[in-house]
Scaffold this active site. Structure first.
Site, PDB file in Angstrom:
ATOM      1  N   GLU A   1      39.481  34.952  43.357  1.00  0.00           N
ATOM      2  CA  GLU A   1      39.044  35.324  44.700  1.00  0.00           C
ATOM      3  C   GLU A   1      40.139  35.068  45.737  1.00  0.00           C
ATOM      4  O   GLU A   1      40.532  33.916  45.942  1.00  0.00           O
ATOM      5  CB  GLU A   1      37.806  34.506  45.087  1.00  0.00           C
TER       6      GLU A   1
ATOM      7  N   GLU B   1      26.020  34.922  50.674  1.00  0.00           N
ATOM      8  CA  GLU B   1      26.366  33.518  50.968  1.00  0.00           C
ATOM      9  C   GLU B   1      26.145  33.202  52.434  1.00  0.00           C
ATOM     10  O   GLU B   1      27.066  32.716  53.106  1.00  0.00           O
ATOM     11  CB  GLU B   1      27.834  33.250  50.676  1.00  0.00           C
TER      12      GLU B   1
END
Lengths: 292, 292
Positions: free
Chosen positions: B154, B248
């Protein structure tokens, strides 16, 4: 039309008398002013800087720099005193170089660039910090009375400060300080991370907006990212904003792995044509906004 | 349609066996899976977590956590060894709980959350760091051979790491490691700060995209910020992305001055309806994207 300028560190950092010839390049790239990082003691004679800028056809504005040693929000009383002293010195520097705006995260509370990680702040400490910053800003504002200098409070993104991240928070802080020498500045780089709606944030700041920085989402030159400049410029026009707009392009690590993108780096080549194009882009969008 | 899930820390952190009843709430809020922060030693039995999640109708994916003590990019050999050991442990945890993706900033090099400020990195050190991370990721990937587990690299924003900030850099890293157990994950929160063009970044990751996180610019619930979800979903469809998409949301300081927005905070009230609405929003946009 709003004056358009460039931050000094887009060219060089530190910016000393040896860098005065850069003012002519900024002017040739279409800039109306230079936003100078407030020089540290002995780094630069502000009177000479103002003279050199004017000679090149520019005026100056100032960007203040905080750290853990001068921090209005600090738990350390000495750092708070140093924070107020610094802002007073900024007023003197502004007077000497002809600047009317001292902008930046004047409240202090730096995070990533001070090597400080965010931690929990309980309600009692939160109140204390707000109180301290309010008092510090008021003392600085009172020092500016009778001068042409105003302080512009800049919200920063969550990684750079844990004190003020949004226009709404900056407005709350202005309301607390309640002094005509205190206003708000907004920077689209930080707004892009923290605001629900960039245009609404500009309208919210409204008449308290006294400085503005136009940056792409990644701090590249205008048009290389995804900030929607037309609606931003329409919101500025709608808010009646007549003030200066600073460009701060300094994304300089290209696409190499393992280079600190947040860390300032000097330009590796002449970027004057890119800077001129950013100014043209913004001029065009500001012009169009006044026609809509 | 892509499975849509939620990160465990949107509800609680740490996430222990006492939090297993939350899986039923996630499912009732329309989630297909939970992305669990990889438990630290002794925090949680992964086999029991997998069983509890399946019982509630969810599957699990894993989010890895790095720090200066386990950091593939570190100058400290012990931290690099600990970094590889940690990734191996992640594969074991994934196997035990039934997860197929271990995602995150697997390369290490944390900044703000480790209290580390960005500093200059010269070309020799840059090469060394790239070499170290490549070797560490390859060792971890080889450990994953024969399992169903893949590592998803990521890119994070410039304030959270100085190693990998863009899809283009993640692609370069994948090319260096060159192992089928290594792919890319993208998170719109970080992309919004660092990418020139979010849709182009998704297309660039292409078949190497194995995980995705859908977050607003400020990490609020979907629709409360300015991320343009329709073009994002069209780019995902165009890239043929069939994988999981994690929400998230954890922007929780409201508009009070002097609260750390970057610091995780627990929810102050039941947000299940907001989470469900974020899932609905994304489902709608994904559905529409397949019709265009």
């Amino acid at each position: 039309m709003n004056p358009i300028g460039v931050i000094s560190m887009s060219y060089a950092r530190p910016f000393t008398a040896a860098q005065f010839p850069l003012f002519a390049r900024m002017r040739a790239a279409g800039m109306d002013f230079c936003e100078l990082l407030v020089p540290e003691d002995g780094e630069l004679d502000p009177t000479a800087a103002g003279r050199a800028a004017r000679h090149a056809g520019l005026f100056l504005q100032l960007a203040a720099r905080v750290n853990l040693q001068r921090d209005l929000a600090s738990d350390d009383a000495a750092a708070r005193v140093a924070g107020v002293d610094y802002l007073r010195r900024c007023v003197d520097v502004a007077g000497a170089c002809g600047a009317t705006i001292v902008g930046g995260p004047l409240y202090g509370a730096p995070l990533v660039f001070a090597g400080r990680a965010p931690t929990t702040i309980d309600e009692a400490r939160r109140h204390e910090r707000v109180q301290r910053v309010t008092e510090g800003l008021r003392a600085a504002a009172e020092f500016a009375e009778g001068s042409d200098v105003r302080f512009a409070i800049e919200p920063l993104n969550r990684f750079e400060t844990d004190f003020c991240n949004t226009a709404r928070q900056a407005l709350a802080l202005c309301t607390l300080v309640d002094h005509p020498a205190i206003g708000i500045m907004l920077d689209t780089f930080h707004m892009n991370i923290e605001e629900d709606d960039l245009e609404q944030a500009i309208r919210l700041a409204g008449p308290l907006l006294i400085h503005f920085q136009a940056n792409e989402n990644h701090r590249g030159f205008l048009g290389t990212g995804h900030i929607a400049w037309a609606p931003i410029c329409r919101a500025l026009a709608e808010a009646g904003y007549q003030g200066a707009i600073t460009l701060e392009p300094f994304r300089r690590t290209g696409h190499l792995l393992s280079l600190p993108l947040a860390q300032w780096r000097p330009p590796s080549h002449d970027e004057d044509a890119d800077l001129r194009a950013s100014g043209d882009y913004l001029h065009g969008a500001l012009h169009a906004a006044r026609r809509t």
